[in-house]
Design a protein around this motif. Structure first.
Motif, PDB file in Angstrom:
ATOM      1  N   ASN A  57     -15.068  35.167  27.774  1.00 62.02           N
ATOM      2  CA  ASN A  57     -15.115  35.780  29.159  1.00 62.02           C
ATOM      3  C   ASN A  57     -14.203  35.329  29.992  1.00 62.02           C
ATOM      4  O   ASN A  57     -13.708  35.747  31.148  1.00 62.02           O
ATOM      5  CB  ASN A  57     -16.549  35.318  29.886  1.00 62.02           C
ATOM      6  CG  ASN A  57     -17.692  36.093  29.442  1.00 62.02           C
ATOM      7  OD1 ASN A  57     -17.527  37.085  28.607  1.00 62.02           O
ATOM      8  ND2 ASN A  57     -18.804  35.729  29.697  1.00 62.02           N
ATOM      9  N   GLY A  58     -13.026  34.413  29.396  1.00 58.80           N
ATOM     10  CA  GLY A  58     -11.897  34.185  29.838  1.00 58.80           C
ATOM     11  C   GLY A  58     -12.147  32.946  31.138  1.00 58.80           C
ATOM     12  O   GLY A  58     -11.222  33.031  31.959  1.00 58.80           O
ATOM     13  N   LEU A  59     -13.077  32.176  31.128  1.00 56.37           N
ATOM     14  CA  LEU A  59     -13.334  31.460  32.204  1.00 56.37           C
ATOM     15  C   LEU A  59     -12.582  29.858  31.772  1.00 56.37           C
ATOM     16  O   LEU A  59     -12.642  29.154  32.612  1.00 56.37           O
ATOM     17  CB  LEU A  59     -14.871  30.947  32.402  1.00 56.37           C
ATOM     18  CG  LEU A  59     -15.435  32.310  32.827  1.00 56.37           C
ATOM     19  CD1 LEU A  59     -17.068  31.622  32.966  1.00 56.37           C
ATOM     20  CD2 LEU A  59     -15.151  32.549  34.067  1.00 56.37           C
ATOM     21  N   ALA A 107      -7.480  28.952  37.125  1.00 49.80           N
ATOM     22  CA  ALA A 107      -8.187  29.901  38.385  1.00 49.80           C
ATOM     23  C   ALA A 107      -9.679  29.688  38.278  1.00 49.80           C
ATOM     24  O   ALA A 107     -10.236  29.870  39.495  1.00 49.80           O
ATOM     25  CB  ALA A 107      -7.414  31.144  38.478  1.00 49.80           C
ATOM     26  N   GLN A 108     -10.247  29.550  37.331  1.00 53.01           N
ATOM     27  CA  GLN A 108     -11.686  29.878  37.130  1.00 53.01           C
ATOM     28  C   GLN A 108     -12.479  28.455  36.671  1.00 53.01           C
ATOM     29  O   GLN A 108     -13.501  28.521  36.531  1.00 53.01           O
ATOM     30  CB  GLN A 108     -11.997  30.696  35.663  1.00 53.01           C
ATOM     31  CG  GLN A 108     -11.380  32.207  35.931  1.00 53.01           C
ATOM     32  CD  GLN A 108     -12.264  33.028  36.975  1.00 53.01           C
ATOM     33  OE1 GLN A 108     -13.376  32.754  37.390  1.00 53.01           O
ATOM     34  NE2 GLN A 108     -11.621  33.927  37.814  1.00 53.01           N
ATOM     35  N   SER A 109     -11.731  27.412  37.271  1.00 54.13           N
ATOM     36  CA  SER A 109     -12.356  26.138  36.971  1.00 54.13           C
ATOM     37  C   SER A 109     -13.511  25.734  37.577  1.00 54.13           C
ATOM     38  O   SER A 109     -14.483  25.215  36.722  1.00 54.13           O
ATOM     39  CB  SER A 109     -11.340  25.167  37.553  1.00 54.13           C
ATOM     40  OG  SER A 109     -10.769  25.012  38.505  1.00 54.13           O
ATOM     41  N   SER A 110     -13.879  26.171  38.720  1.00 48.90           N
ATOM     42  CA  SER A 110     -15.080  25.899  39.282  1.00 48.90           C
ATOM     43  C   SER A 110     -16.151  26.767  38.693  1.00 48.90           C
ATOM     44  O   SER A 110     -17.225  25.916  38.250  1.00 48.90           O
ATOM     45  CB  SER A 110     -15.060  26.321  40.687  1.00 48.90           C
ATOM     46  OG  SER A 110     -16.180  26.202  41.341  1.00 48.90           O
ATOM     47  N   SER A 111     -15.989  27.957  38.392  1.00 45.89           N
ATOM     48  CA  SER A 111     -16.976  28.634  37.656  1.00 45.89           C
ATOM     49  C   SER A 111     -17.228  28.106  36.008  1.00 45.89           C
ATOM     50  O   SER A 111     -18.633  28.202  35.624  1.00 45.89           O
ATOM     51  CB  SER A 111     -16.806  30.037  37.712  1.00 45.89           C
ATOM     52  OG  SER A 111     -15.717  30.537  37.136  1.00 45.89           O
ATOM     53  N   PHE A 112     -16.143  27.698  35.561  1.00 43.41           N
ATOM     54  CA  PHE A 112     -16.297  27.267  34.393  1.00 43.41           C
ATOM     55  C   PHE A 112     -17.171  25.908  34.061  1.00 43.41           C
ATOM     56  O   PHE A 112     -17.901  25.966  33.396  1.00 43.41           O
ATOM     57  CB  PHE A 112     -14.788  26.894  33.732  1.00 43.41           C
ATOM     58  CG  PHE A 112     -14.809  26.037  32.468  1.00 43.41           C
ATOM     59  CD1 PHE A 112     -15.110  26.705  31.253  1.00 43.41           C
ATOM     60  CD2 PHE A 112     -14.647  24.696  32.234  1.00 43.41           C
ATOM     61  CE1 PHE A 112     -15.050  26.000  30.042  1.00 43.41           C
ATOM     62  CE2 PHE A 112     -14.318  24.188  31.479  1.00 43.41           C
ATOM     63  CZ  PHE A 112     -14.721  24.710  29.937  1.00 43.41           C
ATOM     64  N   TYR A 113     -16.916  25.005  35.229  1.00 40.76           N
ATOM     65  CA  TYR A 113     -17.636  23.615  35.136  1.00 40.76           C
ATOM     66  C   TYR A 113     -18.914  24.062  35.430  1.00 40.76           C
ATOM     67  O   TYR A 113     -19.822  23.226  34.986  1.00 40.76           O
ATOM     68  CB  TYR A 113     -17.004  22.517  35.793  1.00 40.76           C
ATOM     69  CG  TYR A 113     -15.933  21.900  35.166  1.00 40.76           C
ATOM     70  CD1 TYR A 113     -16.297  21.065  34.003  1.00 40.76           C
ATOM     71  CD2 TYR A 113     -14.579  22.341  35.167  1.00 40.76           C
ATOM     72  CE1 TYR A 113     -15.404  20.405  33.366  1.00 40.76           C
ATOM     73  CE2 TYR A 113     -13.507  21.571  34.373  1.00 40.76           C
ATOM     74  CZ  TYR A 113     -13.985  20.676  33.280  1.00 40.76           C
ATOM     75  OH  TYR A 113     -13.127  19.944  32.654  1.00 40.76           O
ATOM     76  N   ALA A 114     -19.273  24.930  36.243  1.00 41.37           N
ATOM     77  CA  ALA A 114     -20.860  25.271  36.729  1.00 41.37           C
ATOM     78  C   ALA A 114     -21.603  25.764  35.656  1.00 41.37           C
ATOM     79  O   ALA A 114     -22.680  25.331  35.366  1.00 41.37           O
ATOM     80  CB  ALA A 114     -20.663  26.351  37.974  1.00 41.37           C
ATOM     81  N   LYS A 115     -20.747  26.595  34.752  1.00 36.02           N
ATOM     82  CA  LYS A 115     -21.403  27.266  33.481  1.00 36.02           C
ATOM     83  C   LYS A 115     -21.715  26.096  32.587  1.00 36.02           C
ATOM     84  O   LYS A 115     -22.798  26.135  31.947  1.00 36.02           O
ATOM     85  CB  LYS A 115     -20.726  28.396  33.152  1.00 36.02           C
ATOM     86  CG  LYS A 115     -21.559  29.345  31.965  1.00 36.02           C
ATOM     87  CD  LYS A 115     -22.558  30.034  32.366  1.00 36.02           C
ATOM     88  CE  LYS A 115     -23.251  30.799  31.158  1.00 36.02           C
ATOM     89  NZ  LYS A 115     -24.512  30.898  31.254  1.00 36.02           N
ATOM     90  N   LEU A 116     -20.422  25.233  32.061  1.00 34.21           N
ATOM     91  CA  LEU A 116     -20.564  24.303  31.197  1.00 34.21           C
ATOM     92  C   LEU A 116     -21.711  23.428  31.514  1.00 34.21           C
ATOM     93  O   LEU A 116     -22.215  23.071  30.567  1.00 34.21           O
ATOM     94  CB  LEU A 116     -19.182  23.707  30.936  1.00 34.21           C
ATOM     95  CG  LEU A 116     -18.973  22.853  29.753  1.00 34.21           C
ATOM     96  CD1 LEU A 116     -19.082  23.258  28.563  1.00 34.21           C
ATOM     97  CD2 LEU A 116     -17.635  21.958  30.029  1.00 34.21           C
ATOM     98  N   THR A 117     -21.631  22.802  32.599  1.00 37.60           N
ATOM     99  CA  THR A 117     -22.675  21.866  32.877  1.00 37.60           C
ATOM    100  C   THR A 117     -24.111  22.436  32.689  1.00 37.60           C
ATOM    101  O   THR A 117     -25.145  21.835  32.295  1.00 37.60           O
ATOM    102  CB  THR A 117     -22.645  21.207  34.329  1.00 37.60           C
ATOM    103  OG1 THR A 117     -22.579  22.252  35.209  1.00 37.60           O
ATOM    104  CG2 THR A 117     -21.395  20.429  34.386  1.00 37.60           C
ATOM    105  N   SER A 118     -24.229  23.810  33.194  1.00 36.00           N
ATOM    106  CA  SER A 118     -25.634  24.298  33.059  1.00 36.00           C
ATOM    107  C   SER A 118     -25.884  24.436  31.449  1.00 36.00           C
ATOM    108  O   SER A 118     -27.093  24.341  31.181  1.00 36.00           O
ATOM    109  CB  SER A 118     -25.458  25.737  33.700  1.00 36.00           C
ATOM    110  OG  SER A 118     -26.659  26.465  33.532  1.00 36.00           O
TER     111      SER A 118
END
Length: 180
Positions: free
Chosen positions: A76-78, A82-93
């Motif tokens: 998904n290109g995270l 630029a997408q670091s916040s959503s990347f870490y939110a998804k990764l930690t989830s």
């Protein structure tokens, strides 16, 4: 004794076969209505059956779901700054769900600070504990303090999470082979 009998015309008797009644279930409108009703029920039953069969997908194990989610995260290109916040939110989830599945304790609702404390209590190598703590700490800073992540750090964290799930997959397969 001679009793006079009146003629049939005088009594005005009519032939019984001249009048007849068709029951409603033999009328054309009723037959068409029943065919339409039966077809609607048939289509509804087929629709419900297909919906049931689709919902009965094969369940993935915890490590399979984690590997799949991590692949989707990458596709998904995270993995961009630029997408670091959503990347870490998804990764930690994803990591919380995996730890919940593997250690049989629901930690999905834990905050990142609570996860850091919990990681110290689970049975892992020290190196893995430190890396997980670093991911949750970085995730907390990036998600809530709006700090930027480094591209290499994001790639390393994704790779660790992928390897972490993959090693549990291999351990699970070895354990399954011993049981058989």
């Amino acid at each position: 004794m001679n009793i006079p009998t009146p003629e049939t015309e005088q009594l005005q008797l009519f032939d019984n076969y001249g009048l007849w009644h068709v029951p409603f279930w033999q009328k054309l409108w009723f037959i068409i209505l029943m065919i339409l009703l039966a077809s609607v029920f048939f289509v509804g039953a087929v629709f419900c059956l297909m919906k049931f069969m689709r919902s009965k997908k094969k369940k993935r194990s915890g490590w399979q779901q984690a590997l799949y989610d991590l692949e989707q995260l990458k596709k998904n290109g995270l993995l961009s700054i630029a997408q670091s916040s959503s990347f870490y939110a998804k990764l930690t989830s994803i990591l919380k769900q995996f730890v919940s599945y593997h250690y049989k304790k629901d930690v999905c609702s834990y905050t990142d600070q609570q996860m850091i404390v919990y990681v110290d209590t689970i049975d892992l190598f020290e190196e893995q504990k430190k890396k997980l703590e670093a991911i949750f700490s970085a995730g907390e800073l990036i998600k809530f303090a709006n700090q930027d992540a480094l591209a290499q750090q994001m790639q390393d964290d994704w790779q660790f999470a992928f390897d972490f799930a993959k090693t549990h997959k291999e351990l699970n397969e070895k354990k399954h082979k011993k049981d058989v």
